[in-house]
Design a protein around this motif. Sequence first.
Motif, PDB file in Angstrom:
ATOM      1  N   THR A 122      27.284 -26.574  50.437  1.00  0.00           N
ATOM      2  CA  THR A 122      26.081 -25.816  50.066  1.00  0.00           C
ATOM      3  C   THR A 122      26.067 -25.539  48.583  1.00  0.00           C
ATOM      4  OG1 THR A 122      26.031 -24.776  52.268  1.00  0.00           O
ATOM      5  CG2 THR A 122      24.800 -23.687  50.507  1.00  0.00           C
ATOM      6  N   VAL A 133      23.239 -26.446  45.810  1.00  0.00           N
ATOM      7  CA  VAL A 133      22.612 -25.399  44.997  1.00  0.00           C
ATOM      8  C   VAL A 133      22.742 -25.713  43.513  1.00  0.00           C
ATOM      9  CG1 VAL A 133      22.855 -22.986  44.276  1.00  0.00           C
ATOM     10  CG2 VAL A 133      22.800 -23.561  46.711  1.00  0.00           C
ATOM     11  N   TRP A 188      21.661 -17.249  45.098  1.00  0.00           N
ATOM     12  CA  TRP A 188      21.190 -18.590  45.456  1.00  0.00           C
ATOM     13  C   TRP A 188      21.996 -19.152  46.634  1.00  0.00           C
ATOM     14  CZ3 TRP A 188      21.892 -20.288  39.672  1.00  0.00           C
ATOM     15  CH2 TRP A 188      20.928 -19.641  38.899  1.00  0.00           C
ATOM     16  N   SER A 222      20.668 -20.059  50.557  1.00  0.00           N
ATOM     17  CA  SER A 222      20.820 -21.385  51.147  1.00  0.00           C
ATOM     18  C   SER A 222      21.724 -21.362  52.384  1.00  0.00           C
ATOM     19  CB  SER A 222      21.391 -22.353  50.102  1.00  0.00           C
ATOM     20  OG  SER A 222      21.442 -23.659  50.607  1.00  0.00           O
TER      21      SER A 222
END
Length: 553
Positions: A13, A17, A67, A71
């Motif tokens: 992830t 990002v 962020w 996500s």
Amino acid sequence: MTPAALAELVRTTAVDVLSARGLDTSVLPEVVTVERPRNPEHGDYATNLAMQVAKKVGVVPRDLAGWLAESLADQDGIDSVDVAGPGFLNLRLAADAQGQIVREVLSNGAGFGRGDLYAKLRVNLEFVSANPTGPIHLGGTRWAAAGDALGRVLSAQGAEVTREYYFNDAGAQIDRFVRSLIAAAKGEAAPEDGYGGDYILDIATQVTEAEPGALDQPAEQRHETFRRIGVGLMFEEIKQSLHEFGTDFDVYFHENSLHLSGQVAECVETLKASGHLYFDENAWWLRSTEFGDDKDRVVIKSDGDPAYIAGDIAYLRDKRSREFDLCIYMLGADHHGYISRLKAAAAALGDDPAVVEVLIGQMVNLVREGTPVRMSKRAGTVVTLEDLVEAVGVDAARYSLIRSSVDSAVDIDLDLISKRTNENPVFYVQYAHARLSSLQRNAMSLGIERGDVQNADLSLLTHEREGDLIRTLGEFPRVVRSAAQLREPHRVARYLEDVASAYHKFYDACRVLQPGDDQANPLTIARLQLCEATRQVLANGLGLLGVSAPEQM
């Protein structure tokens, strides 16, 4: 979802990002650290990844954490993600993802917890190696337990481990042992520098029974007779004691073979030719200070006889000739100097000193009601392996010697480890396994089939105690890996105590078998699966320690 799987999810992830914002993904660690927070209110797991990398990519840690949280919250298996403090991420797993840990445990069975960290690494693990001049004392017993457990842990991470016992059948100590046997056979007191204890008379008697005319032989022949038979008898007794203790070796290497085969002399000549030995004060010295030792070491003494280190160097060379990638020595508390000298020996042989690892073990004391115990019947002045096993049994002896770091001295309370109560750590863990085994038998007697774990609805395991137990089970692979990396098998023992604690709390809060129910409901099945996963982890962990996992107590 295991901690390892969650860590990989967080990393992938983070890659997405950072990539989406045109930021450098190379700053991310290969393995993201995901840990269980001490306070359960902070989530199931936490990571400081945002704080680790934010500065490297030129952003504010809390911004990056935000962020990532946004996500991650959309990923399967994640229930919620919160940003805390300067940029910590607190994560909660969805119930079905948490249940996946139970499926993984039961799908892998006895293989759960194993890994490939040291796949194809050939390890020579030398431990105990007590001189064959008497029964194994407590220090050697500690190595017998901890060394065997370390071998099991390394093997669980894919290493090819050879357990080796260095049989010290050369040198002055053997001569003193033989003189003590001869004195006992004659009915005389032990020499001033000799060995006492009933075991000396026992072995001397066996020698004269095997060789009735031994005492009438010429002095040199008599000495050789008592050495050959007496040392052999003592060593067979040592091997039998170790076997009964659950510790067996792949190789018994005789120190004397290094001298008889010429390997010591050959090694000395090689070091002379390379310039790593020099002659001074009628002796040959190893330039060990050039390789980090605190002083140069005598290899050939002024009388022409090899010093003990000469055999050590030849022995290391022999190990490397057998193509071991790593040579681990487990030595007693009085061997600190061996760390630098063995590494210096490796360097002098043109090898990488990193192929040598030396672990130093500290003293063991037995206490009863706070008072040191001296209870040896045969050795007289020391407590032996047999003494300890006779007092508390093999399982309690092994577990109590493994559960503390070997680099710290330990007091073993004989009263405590003899108790069949939860105060006794080994009983506490073994009782949890026995209780879980009994639970499965009770379920079968009620006609309740646990069935295939893949068909169980593990999303029903939403109770706080269920979640805590599941997450504790999920830590097992990481515990085994760290125990292997750090050479600390005691981590497995302490972890098992955590599992037993989590299980007992779960059992007190969550009824598994409903009294009088003819038909098990889905929650019953899910809890039975969780219980079986817990039993499996306890069995696997106890197996790594060489301790039995009883089905009833």
